[in-house]
Motif scaffolding. Structure first.
Motif, PDB file in Angstrom:
ATOM      1  N   ARG A   1       0.832  -1.209   0.000  1.00 11.66           N
ATOM      2  CA  ARG A   1       0.000   0.000   0.000  1.00 11.66           C
ATOM      3  C   ARG A   1       0.868   1.261   0.000  1.00 11.66           C
ATOM      4  NH1 ARG A   1      -3.319  -3.345   3.198  1.00 11.66           N
ATOM      5  NH2 ARG A   1      -2.262  -2.719   5.133  1.00 11.66           N
ATOM      6  N   SER A   2       1.929   1.246   0.806  1.00 11.98           N
ATOM      7  CA  SER A   2       2.816   2.410   0.846  1.00 11.98           C
ATOM      8  C   SER A   2       3.498   2.629  -0.500  1.00 11.98           C
ATOM      9  CB  SER A   2       3.878   2.220   1.934  1.00 11.98           C
ATOM     10  OG  SER A   2       3.280   2.140   3.204  1.00 11.98           O
TER      11      SER A   2
ATOM     12  N   ASP B   1       1.100   4.146  -2.980  1.00 14.15           N
ATOM     13  CA  ASP B   1       0.874   5.571  -2.705  1.00 14.15           C
ATOM     14  C   ASP B   1       2.050   6.417  -3.183  1.00 14.15           C
ATOM     15  OD1 ASP B   1      -1.533   4.955  -1.556  1.00 14.15           O
ATOM     16  OD2 ASP B   1      -0.763   4.937   0.501  1.00 14.15           O
TER      17      ASP B   1
END
Length: 231
Positions: free
Chosen positions: A80-81, A84
């Motif tokens: 997820r990081s 992003d």
């Protein structure tokens, strides 16, 4: 010379040339993800013109070696990081990433790819050149001689560039003519001092080079300066 078969078979030899990642773009442009550092499995397969399974099979067989060179499988919060930060729009639950070093590692493992073979050939050629080109051992530079050349170069620049520039400015200036003349005079004084300094150095070094091999006759002056003789 390292041969291609040895490169395919030896992890030690592969590791010895893994810093030469620039060869990838010399053979074929390698497209990177928006982070400018990684590629996906699909991008690696496209670079080497092979199917996804060929890359996945290599990862399965050589995972520890590839992980040591930048391969990673992202899941959960790490994934997820990364999405992003990189702007990747994907719903995948895991994402395999290869660094440029890991891609080069693949090139040295992948047998059935003409692009991989070309990368290996390029690597071997570069390694051969690095091993066979003579190592240059420049002669040590005498510090006094270097200082002398620097002084001469500065003097030359002042005399042939700076002073003529001031002359041209003085010819075309009106209001600041006096200030420019004063600046030119200052530069000329510096040039003169450099010339004097250089001449003084040459005079000091001259007797040292021309000193006779035989000892001079004993005199009172030589006794006072520490020369050998009866005391």
């Amino acid at each position: 010379m390292i041969n291609e078969t040895a490169l395919l078979e030896s992890p030690t030899l592969r590791n010895s040339v893994l810093d030469r990642t620039d060869v990838l773009d010399r053979v074929k442009a390698l497209s990177l993800l928006p982070d400018g550092m990684h590629v996906t499995t699909a991008m690696v397969a496209a670079y080497f013109d092979v199917g996804l399974e060929a890359i996945k099979s290599l990862v399965k067989d050589h995972r520890a070696e590839l992980e040591a060179n930048g391969y990673q499988l992202l899941t959960g919060e790490e994934l997820r990081s990364f999405k992003d930060l990189s702007g990747i729009q994907s719903r995948t639950r895991s994402l395999a990433l290869f660094s440029r070093r890991a891609v080069l590692n693949i090139a040295m493992l992948l047998r059935d790819s003409e692009v991989a073979r070309q990368v290996r050939v390029y690597l071997l050629d570069m390694e051969y050149l690095a091993r066979t080109q003579p190592v240059e051992n420049p002669a040590p530079v005498d510090a006094a001689s270097l200082d002398d050349r620097i002084d001469q170069r500065i003097t030359q620049i002042l005399g042939t560039t700076v002073v003529p520039m001031f002359n041209a400015l003085i010819e075309t200036s009106g209001e600041h003519r006096r200030e420019l003349i004063a600046l030119r005079a200052g530069v000329q004084r510096i040039e003169k001092r450099l010339r004097q300094h250089n001449a003084r150095l040459q005079r000091l070094e001259g007797p040292r080079e021309d000193r006779p091999l035989a000892s001079p006759p004993y005199t009172v002056g030589s006794w006072r300066s520490g020369a050998p003789g009866r005391h």
